[in-house]
Design a protein around this motif. Structure first.
Motif, PDB file in Angstrom:
ATOM      1  N   SER A 263      -8.080 -13.451  10.527  1.00 38.53           N
ATOM      2  CA  SER A 263      -7.350 -13.447   9.056  1.00 38.53           C
ATOM      3  C   SER A 263      -8.498 -13.006   8.187  1.00 38.53           C
ATOM      4  N   GLU A 264      -9.803 -13.377   8.350  1.00 41.28           N
ATOM      5  CA  GLU A 264     -10.894 -12.804   7.585  1.00 41.28           C
ATOM      6  C   GLU A 264     -10.960 -11.283   7.382  1.00 41.28           C
ATOM      7  N   GLU A 265     -10.984 -10.762   8.557  1.00 38.38           N
ATOM      8  CA  GLU A 265     -10.854  -9.017   8.567  1.00 38.38           C
ATOM      9  C   GLU A 265      -9.518  -8.755   7.871  1.00 38.38           C
ATOM     10  N   LEU A 266      -8.777  -9.597   8.185  1.00 35.98           N
ATOM     11  CA  LEU A 266      -7.258  -8.971   7.539  1.00 35.98           C
ATOM     12  C   LEU A 266      -7.655  -8.801   6.132  1.00 35.98           C
ATOM     13  N   LYS A 267      -8.138  -9.799   5.357  1.00 38.16           N
ATOM     14  CA  LYS A 267      -8.406  -9.849   3.950  1.00 38.16           C
ATOM     15  C   LYS A 267      -9.398  -8.799   3.581  1.00 38.16           C
ATOM     16  N   LYS A 268     -10.525  -8.812   4.350  1.00 33.36           N
ATOM     17  CA  LYS A 268     -11.709  -7.733   3.980  1.00 33.36           C
ATOM     18  C   LYS A 268     -11.210  -6.369   4.160  1.00 33.36           C
ATOM     19  N   GLN A 269     -10.492  -5.982   5.225  1.00 32.26           N
ATOM     20  CA  GLN A 269     -10.347  -4.570   5.545  1.00 32.26           C
ATOM     21  C   GLN A 269      -9.011  -4.056   4.944  1.00 32.26           C
ATOM     22  N   GLY A 270      -8.166  -4.952   4.844  1.00 34.95           N
ATOM     23  CA  GLY A 270      -6.588  -4.763   4.320  1.00 34.95           C
ATOM     24  C   GLY A 270      -6.443  -4.782   2.834  1.00 34.95           C
ATOM     25  N   PHE A 271      -6.357  -6.242   2.508  1.00 37.29           N
ATOM     26  CA  PHE A 271      -5.974  -6.649   1.153  1.00 37.29           C
ATOM     27  C   PHE A 271      -6.962  -6.100   0.335  1.00 37.29           C
ATOM     28  N   ASP A 272      -8.420  -6.042   0.277  1.00 39.08           N
ATOM     29  CA  ASP A 272      -9.304  -5.549  -0.448  1.00 39.08           C
ATOM     30  C   ASP A 272      -9.333  -3.940  -0.721  1.00 39.08           C
TER      31      ASP A 272
ATOM     32  N   VAL B 153       3.737   6.173  10.199  1.00 46.08           N
ATOM     33  CA  VAL B 153       3.216   4.917  10.488  1.00 46.08           C
ATOM     34  C   VAL B 153       2.683   4.934  11.831  1.00 46.08           C
ATOM     35  N   ILE B 154       2.964   5.911  12.603  1.00 42.92           N
ATOM     36  CA  ILE B 154       2.645   5.911  14.104  1.00 42.92           C
ATOM     37  C   ILE B 154       1.430   6.661  13.893  1.00 42.92           C
ATOM     38  N   LYS B 155       1.243   7.634  13.197  1.00 44.94           N
ATOM     39  CA  LYS B 155      -0.069   8.291  13.160  1.00 44.94           C
ATOM     40  C   LYS B 155      -1.195   7.610  12.578  1.00 44.94           C
ATOM     41  N   SER B 156      -0.819   6.600  11.560  1.00 44.33           N
ATOM     42  CA  SER B 156      -1.819   5.693  10.816  1.00 44.33           C
ATOM     43  C   SER B 156      -2.374   4.749  11.770  1.00 44.33           C
ATOM     44  N   LEU B 157      -1.568   4.360  12.869  1.00 42.03           N
ATOM     45  CA  LEU B 157      -1.908   3.331  13.849  1.00 42.03           C
ATOM     46  C   LEU B 157      -3.164   3.923  14.740  1.00 42.03           C
ATOM     47  N   PHE B 158      -2.934   5.350  14.956  1.00 42.55           N
ATOM     48  CA  PHE B 158      -3.990   5.849  15.758  1.00 42.55           C
ATOM     49  C   PHE B 158      -5.278   6.110  15.192  1.00 42.55           C
TER      50      PHE B 158
ATOM     51  N   LEU C 106      -0.349  -0.582   4.193  1.00 40.94           N
ATOM     52  CA  LEU C 106      -1.157   0.321   3.137  1.00 40.94           C
ATOM     53  C   LEU C 106      -0.348   1.561   2.960  1.00 40.94           C
ATOM     54  N   VAL C 107      -0.072   2.168   4.168  1.00 38.50           N
ATOM     55  CA  VAL C 107       0.683   3.449   4.285  1.00 38.50           C
ATOM     56  C   VAL C 107       1.952   3.448   3.736  1.00 38.50           C
ATOM     57  N   LEU C 108       2.949   2.410   3.898  1.00 41.07           N
ATOM     58  CA  LEU C 108       4.284   2.187   3.208  1.00 41.07           C
ATOM     59  C   LEU C 108       4.068   1.946   1.739  1.00 41.07           C
ATOM     60  N   THR C 109       2.971   1.390   1.283  1.00 39.23           N
ATOM     61  CA  THR C 109       2.773   0.993  -0.098  1.00 39.23           C
ATOM     62  C   THR C 109       2.227   2.397  -0.754  1.00 39.23           C
ATOM     63  N   SER C 110       1.380   3.199  -0.091  1.00 38.95           N
ATOM     64  CA  SER C 110       1.103   4.400  -0.781  1.00 38.95           C
ATOM     65  C   SER C 110       2.273   5.227  -1.050  1.00 38.95           C
ATOM     66  N   MET C 111       3.189   5.503  -0.025  1.00 43.99           N
ATOM     67  CA  MET C 111       4.425   6.200  -0.072  1.00 43.99           C
ATOM     68  C   MET C 111       4.989   5.810  -1.137  1.00 43.99           C
TER      69      MET C 111
ATOM     70  N   PHE D 264      -0.085  13.096   2.846  1.00 44.38           N
ATOM     71  CA  PHE D 264      -1.075  12.058   2.173  1.00 44.38           C
ATOM     72  C   PHE D 264      -1.003  10.624   2.530  1.00 44.38           C
ATOM     73  N   SER D 265       0.083  10.132   2.550  1.00 43.22           N
ATOM     74  CA  SER D 265       0.244   8.698   2.866  1.00 43.22           C
ATOM     75  C   SER D 265      -0.346   8.015   4.075  1.00 43.22           C
ATOM     76  N   SER D 266      -0.561   8.981   5.215  1.00 42.55           N
ATOM     77  CA  SER D 266      -0.916   8.749   6.353  1.00 42.55           C
ATOM     78  C   SER D 266      -2.339   9.518   6.650  1.00 42.55           C
ATOM     79  N   SER D 267      -2.617  10.813   6.753  1.00 47.47           N
ATOM     80  CA  SER D 267      -3.710  11.362   7.155  1.00 47.47           C
ATOM     81  C   SER D 267      -4.881  11.199   5.889  1.00 47.47           C
ATOM     82  N   ILE D 268      -4.430  11.572   4.877  1.00 51.16           N
ATOM     83  CA  ILE D 268      -5.450  11.641   3.827  1.00 51.16           C
ATOM     84  C   ILE D 268      -5.909  10.452   3.262  1.00 51.16           C
ATOM     85  N   LEU D 269      -4.906   9.376   3.234  1.00 50.96           N
ATOM     86  CA  LEU D 269      -5.335   7.789   2.911  1.00 50.96           C
ATOM     87  C   LEU D 269      -6.322   7.347   3.966  1.00 50.96           C
ATOM     88  N   CYS D 270      -5.983   7.554   5.374  1.00 50.27           N
ATOM     89  CA  CYS D 270      -6.836   7.201   6.230  1.00 50.27           C
ATOM     90  C   CYS D 270      -8.295   7.726   6.361  1.00 50.27           C
TER      91      CYS D 270
END
Length: 245
Positions: free
Chosen positions: A32-41, A190-195, A146-151, A87-93
């Protein structure tokens, strides 16, 4: 250390990482700590970049498709497919590799040179599993969001061009977004972003976990993590595009 040795060391580290946690409550707390640090931040930078990129793509499409042969709806279609497919998958990552990857590598590198990881090993804790597994699982979990939000935000940025300028009408832009829509493009991204998320978090963890030396080496490890993650993302992007499309 040559490339083959690095691959072997990386594989060995991932083998130690993906074991059953000794205490699940500790794992979920760190998760949960990493979820906030890496995701929501990372949500802020995702929103800012996506809205401006969506607007810029729309403006460029308007200028490049300014031809009586092409209807105005082509602008929305081209903007939509550019955002959804790349953009929302490759470039964002690639952008997140710089933010999240460097953060992971510097955090673990600092723990290594201050001997905190050695202390965990001495206490009989599987330090790789304790430190790295929550980071990887958390980032892989949050990246699709994050990818869906970016789209969505990118399309809103393009919509803003129609609202605040006279370059294109809102109706033409919206009609272009809706025209010939292929729903598969969303799960494809989404599948690409998981990899990509796994590559970023695991490679950055490897460089941070195995760093030797002092603060200078931590900085170098952080740079190496970002560079190598970015190269692997580009490589996997080609492979996954060939396989999934």
């Amino acid at each position: 250390m040559n490339a083959i040795e690095k691959v072997g060391a990386y594989a060995a580290l991932m083998y130690r990482t993906f074991t059953k946690p000794d205490r699940w409550n500790v794992f979920f707390r760190r998760y949960s700590e990493e979820l906030k640090k890496q995701g929501f931040d990372s949500l802020g930078i995702t929103l800012i970049i996506s809205v401006f990129i969506g607007a810029v793509i729309t403006i460029q499409m308007i200028n490049n498709l300014e031809n009586p042969i092409f209807p105005n709806t082509m602008v929305g279609l081209a903007t939509r497919d550019t955002l959804l497919l790349e953009f929302s998958s490759s470039i964002l990552c690639l952008i997140l590799a710089g933010k999240v990857g460097s953060n992971i590598a510097s955090e673990l590198g600092t723990m290594r040179i201050t001997e905190q990881i050695d202390a965990l090993d001495i206490m009989g804790v599987n330090s790789a599993n304790y430190l790295i597994l929550p980071k990887i699982i958390a980032f892989v979990t949050i990246v699709p969001f994050l990818v869906l939000t970016s789209m969505f935000v990118g399309l809103v940025g393009g919509y803003g061009v129609g609202v605040f300028t006279d370059m294109i009408t809102v109706n033409a832009y919206v009609a272009g977004i809706q025209y010939a829509f292929t729903p598969y493009y969303i799960p494809y991204s989404v599948i690409k972003s998981l990899f990509f998320a796994f590559v970023i978090s695991s490679v950055s963890s490897y460089y941070g976990y195995t760093v030797k030396g002092g603060a200078l080496e931590v900085g170098k490890a952080s740079t190496d993590a970002v560079v190598n993650s970015s190269v692997l993302i580009l490589l996997f992007n080609i492979m996954l595009t060939k396989i999934l499309l």
